[in-house]
Design a protein around this motif. Structure first.
Motif: not given
Lengths: 76, 255
Positions: A8-19
């Motif tokens: 879950l943490l990675g999911a949030g980080l993945a989109y947040g950083l990719a944006a």
């Protein structure tokens, strides 16, 4: 940290950083396209087409992040 | 979120059941397939009925349809590919209208489901585009197309070890994937955004004794519906434009 929490943490980080990058990039693309249109209004049509192309290529990175979010979210 | 949902709709044991529709028959006909066929029929009628008889003065719908076809022919095809674009209009024009109608189902009342948010359809279209631009490149230039696609001009011998694999992957692997993912992710993101705001406003409408919180999410939902109409058109345009750009890059290679 359980694997679910990590996913879950990675999911949030993945989109947040990719944006971040595409956000800056699309700003640059559109800003420069507006400048070009103001300087040469007769080229506005061609500039607009190129601008949409540039946005599409830049935006793809953010959308890969969104896809990664779905993948990681499904693992949680 | 699931608690709010449970107050508004009857929630099954597994939330995924809301999104799984039964497949019927050997071909697995489900709601998505029916909507796809419906959109195909609508796109066909939209193109066929107003232009059925040639007229000197077109009808009102005829003007709209002719304008859109002219937009795809000129803004997308001719401005990108050049005069040879006439040879590829068989692909560009139907693709634009098909994607447009599949996308617009997202904001059609009582349907509210973009068919292009299922990966199969964008990916099928992207594979079609992949075959077309590789075929065009091979037909126009033979094996020289592959060489030109992999080796960019003016790159030194040692840099080629680094550049050639990157070019190979970016032309033949990343292109179709990003084309498919762009359409798919845009439509699914818009769909989720609409779902969140409509469920929130429905929850306020049914739960709250005072309707004080209701207008805010509802106003957002209405505004996003308008935005999604724009996105539906824009994504159809971008997909067709990128198809034209890829075909152009196969026709005019650098030697």
């Amino acid at each position: 940290m359980t694997p679910e929490a990590a996913a879950l943490l990675g999911a949030g980080l993945a989109y947040g950083l990719a944006a971040i990058g595409p956000g800056i990039g699309i700003g640059l693309v559109v800003g420069n396209a507006v400048q070009a249109m103001v300087r040469q209004p007769e080229m506005a049509g061609q500039v607009r087409t190129t601008m949409f192309l540039g946005i599409a290529f830049t935006e793809a990175l953010a959308l890969f992040g969104l896809l990664l979010f779905f993948i990681l979210f499904g693992k949680a | 979120m699931s608690w709010i949902l449970a107050q508004v709709v009857e929630v099954p044991e597994d939330i995924g059941d809301l999104f799984d529709w039964p497949s019927v028959g050997p071909l697995g006909i489900n709601r998505v397939v029916i909507l796809m066929l419906l959109a195909t029929l609508l796109a066909f009628l939209f193109l066929y009925l107003p232009l059925r008889k040639p007229r000197v003065v077109p009808t009102k719908m005829g003007v709209v349809v002719e304008g859109l076809i002219g937009f795809v022919k000129e803004q997308v095809g001719r401005d990108t590919i050049g005069p040879e674009s006439v040879k590829y209009e068989w692909l560009l024009i139907p693709m634009f209208f098909w994607i447009l109608f599949l996308n617009i189902l997202e904001i059609t009342p009582l349907v509210n489901f973009p068919v292009t948010s299922r990966m199969a359809i964008p990916f099928f279209l992207a594979m079609l585009v992949w075959f077309v631009f590789v075929f065009v490149g091979l037909k126009e230039h033979g094996l020289g197309y592959l060489k030109a696609a992999i080796i960019p001009p003016g790159v030194g011998k040692f840099m080629l070890i680094l550049v050639a694999p990157i070019e190979l992957v970016s032309t033949f692997v990343v292109r179709p994937i990003s084309l498919a993912v762009r359409l798919f992710a845009n439509m699914i993101a818009g769909h989720i955004m609409l779902t969140v705001f409509f469920i929130t406003s429905a929850a306020y409408f049914t739960l709250s004794p005072k309707l004080i919180g209701f207008p805010i999410p509802f106003a957002f939902a209405v505004a996003i519906t308008g935005f999604e109409l724009f996105v539906a058109f824009l994504q159809a345009y971008i997909f067709t434009l990128l198809t034209a750009v890829y075909i152009e890059s196969s026709i005019h290679i650098h030697h």
